[in-house]
Design an enzyme around this catalytic site. Structure first.
Site, PDB file in Angstrom:
ATOM      1  N   ASP A  13       0.566  -1.025  -0.186  1.00 27.72           N
ATOM      2  CA  ASP A  13       0.695  -0.241   0.102  1.00 27.72           C
ATOM      3  C   ASP A  13       0.815   1.620   0.102  1.00 27.72           C
ATOM      4  OD1 ASP A  13      -2.145  -1.557  -0.103  1.00 27.72           O
ATOM      5  OD2 ASP A  13      -1.835  -2.018   2.792  1.00 27.72           O
ATOM      6  N   LYS A  16       1.918   1.965  -4.992  1.00 28.93           N
ATOM      7  CA  LYS A  16       2.822   1.407  -6.347  1.00 28.93           C
ATOM      8  C   LYS A  16       1.694   1.402  -7.552  1.00 28.93           C
ATOM      9  CE  LYS A  16       3.130  -2.809  -4.462  1.00 28.93           C
ATOM     10  NZ  LYS A  16       2.879  -2.726  -3.343  1.00 28.93           N
ATOM     11  N   GLY A  42      -3.401  -4.882  -3.625  1.00 26.19           N
ATOM     12  CA  GLY A  42      -4.927  -4.151  -4.107  1.00 26.19           C
ATOM     13  C   GLY A  42      -4.574  -3.209  -4.435  1.00 26.19           C
ATOM     14  N   HIS A  43      -4.643  -2.454  -5.506  1.00 23.86           N
ATOM     15  CA  HIS A  43      -3.882  -1.279  -5.749  1.00 23.86           C
ATOM     16  C   HIS A  43      -5.118  -0.280  -6.515  1.00 23.86           C
ATOM     17  CE1 HIS A  43      -0.346  -3.116  -5.755  1.00 23.86           C
ATOM     18  NE2 HIS A  43      -0.387  -3.894  -7.397  1.00 23.86           N
ATOM     19  N   GLN A 175       2.514  -6.245  -2.727  1.00 23.12           N
ATOM     20  CA  GLN A 175       3.326  -6.224  -0.819  1.00 23.12           C
ATOM     21  C   GLN A 175       3.901  -5.372  -0.921  1.00 23.12           C
ATOM     22  OE1 GLN A 175       2.471  -9.648  -2.853  1.00 23.12           O
ATOM     23  NE2 GLN A 175       0.245  -9.020  -1.905  1.00 23.12           N
ATOM     24  N   GLY A 322      -0.583  13.651  -5.527  1.00 25.93           N
ATOM     25  CA  GLY A 322      -1.670  12.955  -5.900  1.00 25.93           C
ATOM     26  C   GLY A 322      -1.802  12.244  -6.770  1.00 25.93           C
TER      27      GLY A 322
HETATM   28  P1  IMP Z   1      -2.504 -12.746   3.371  1.00 22.28           P
HETATM   29  O1  IMP Z   1      -1.185 -12.860   2.262  1.00 22.28           O
HETATM   30  O2  IMP Z   1      -3.461 -12.423   2.788  1.00 22.28           O
HETATM   31  O3  IMP Z   1      -2.024 -14.149   3.701  1.00 22.28           O
HETATM   32  O4  IMP Z   1      -2.147 -11.380   4.391  1.00 22.28           O
HETATM   33  C1  IMP Z   1      -0.975 -11.198   5.054  1.00 22.28           C
HETATM   34  C2  IMP Z   1      -1.002 -10.183   5.592  1.00 22.28           C
HETATM   35  O5  IMP Z   1       0.085  -9.385   4.799  1.00 22.28           O
HETATM   36  C3  IMP Z   1      -1.899  -9.411   6.077  1.00 22.28           C
HETATM   37  O6  IMP Z   1      -1.869  -8.962   6.900  1.00 22.28           O
HETATM   38  C4  IMP Z   1      -2.353  -8.938   4.935  1.00 22.28           C
HETATM   39  O7  IMP Z   1      -2.754  -7.474   5.196  1.00 22.28           O
HETATM   40  C5  IMP Z   1      -0.698  -8.155   4.730  1.00 22.28           C
HETATM   41  N1  IMP Z   1      -1.275  -8.841   3.489  1.00 22.28           N
HETATM   42  C6  IMP Z   1      -1.067  -8.995   2.234  1.00 22.28           C
HETATM   43  N2  IMP Z   1      -1.249  -8.530   1.188  1.00 22.28           N
HETATM   44  C7  IMP Z   1      -1.131  -7.503   0.990  1.00 22.28           C
HETATM   45  C8  IMP Z   1      -1.121  -6.036   0.468  1.00 22.28           C
HETATM   46  O8  IMP Z   1      -1.453  -6.001  -0.770  1.00 22.28           O
HETATM   47  N3  IMP Z   1      -1.378  -4.962   0.877  1.00 22.28           N
HETATM   48  C9  IMP Z   1      -1.086  -4.882   2.328  1.00 22.28           C
HETATM   49  N4  IMP Z   1      -1.087  -5.418   2.859  1.00 22.28           N
HETATM   50  C10 IMP Z   1      -1.253  -7.569   2.487  1.00 22.28           C
HETATM   51 MG    MG Z   2      -2.740  -2.462  -1.556  1.00 25.19          MG
END
Ligand code: IMP
Ligand code: MG
Length: 333
Positions: A13, A16, A42-43, A175, A322
């Site tokens: 987050d 990216k 998620g982007h 991530q 922005g």
């Molecule tokens: P999982 O990958 O869904 O098992 O989540 C493992 C940890 O990584 C959790 O704390 C999620 O909130 C975090 N996480 C997984 N993918 C993302 C991402 O794209 N952005 C932010 N946090 C993530």
């Molecule tokens: Mg995200």
């Protein structure tokens, strides 16, 4: 320069998606290829008044001249991917590798309850359980799934052929460094290595074929889910600073802290960064909002950037000012 890898420097987050969509349009790569874990990512991308939330499709899809691809290291939820291709008008130019793993109903079910959900704060997208099955050599592959047959391609071959023809390739990570299964705050991490090396392995790109590694840091740190966050602010303090954010995939409120130089230094090391991108500078310095030239920002904002360059010994080349794709100061030019 032909190949550029973009990864997150903190806990995901960092913004990216927006930086990648800017580079996808500005640098006009022939291929935009996504590594990383799976649809747990998620982007959010804003183009004019349109807002896109992508989980599976590469964030560079707005460049209609580029082929967008998902590398074999990524686990794919076919429903999510096909919907995004349809909704975002990326038909005919979106591809997946034959060896992408497939998320099935049982993975979603096991991710939505138990240890992963409660202790780790998993996103519930089935990504972790699918990667576990892959390690057990029982996961279904994309080449076995009929609905994906028209999208199947040999991603490593495409990527390496483009590079050998001196075409631009943009490799996007998901991530962030400290959610890496190897280098993050284990066990509060995702189910893969998501540093630059891991992302390159996901798409079949060897270490000698990488020209630039851009590590993206937000101007402050956020973390969604559980796990350590040094100097965490209370939700009230975060709100007061305008740092309160909500997750793209889960809608959960993100925890927040000041820019963390110790983490950033380690992220530079782990990713062998050649450039830094700083996002959301306008959140720290509202007068920077929408600025596109470095000369136009305040002295205070400049010192924030220059302090980062000084301490991290790496140039800050791309600055987000922005949410829109072109709210960027590009110091490469
Ligand atoms: P999982 O990958 O869904 O098992 O989540 C493992 C940890 O990584 C959790 O704390 C999620 O909130 C975090 N996480 C997984 N993918 C993302 C991402 O794209 N952005 C932010 N946090 C993530
Ligand atoms: Mg995200």
């Amino acid at each position: 320069m032909t190949s550029t890898v973009v990864v997150g420097g903190f806990f995901g987050d960092e913004g990216k998606g927006k930086i990648i969509s800017y580079l996808a349009i500005k640098d006009n790569p022939k291929i935009i290829v996504r590594g990383g874990a799976g649809p747990n990512a998620g982007h959010t991308i804003r183009d004019g008044d349109k807002v896109y939330k992508v989980r599976m499709l590469p964030s560079g899809f707005l460049n209609k001249n580029a082929k967008v691809m998902v590398g074999p290291g990524v686990v794919v939820n076919p429903d999510v991917l096909l919907k995004e291709i349809q909704d975002f008008g990326a038909t005919g130019r979106s591809f997946v590798d034959k060896n992408c793993g497939i998320i099935e109903e049982k993975h979603l079910t096991s991710d939505s309850k138990g240890e992963l959900k409660e202790k780790i704060g998993s996103t519930g997208s089935g990504t972790g359980p699918a990667n576990a099955d892959r390690a057990m050599r029982v996961l279904k592959m994309a080449k076995e799934v009929d609905v994906l047959s028209s999208l199947i391609i040999d991603v490593p071959d495409e990527v390496n052929s483009a590079i050998s023809q001196k075409e631009n390739v943009l490799v996007e990570g998901t991530q962030g460094t400290f959610l890496s299964l190897w280098h993050g705050t284990y066990p509060f991490v995702t189910s893969k290595d998501v540093t630059a090396s891991g992302i390159c392995a996901d798409v079949g790109l060897g270490p000698k074929n990488v020209d630039e590694v851009i590590v993206v840091f937000k101007a402050y740190v956020t973390r969604v889910g559980t796990g350590p966050l040094a100097n965490e602010l209370s939700l009230e303090e975060a709100e007061k600073k305008g740092w309160s954010e909500f997750g793209t995939v889960t809608g959960r409120q993100r925890r927040a802290a000041d820019f963390d130089f110790d983490l950033a230094r380690r992220a530079i090391m782990l990713n062998s960064a050649t450039q830094i991108s700083i996002t959301k500078l306008d959140v720290l310095f509202p007068a920077c909002a929408g600025k596109t030239s470095y000369a136009e920002i305040s002295d205070e904002a400049k010192s924030f950037i220059e302090n980062i360059e000084d301490k991290l010994k790496t140039p800050v080349t791309i600055i987000g000012t922005g949410p829109a794709i072109n709210d960027v100061i590009d110091r490469r030019i």
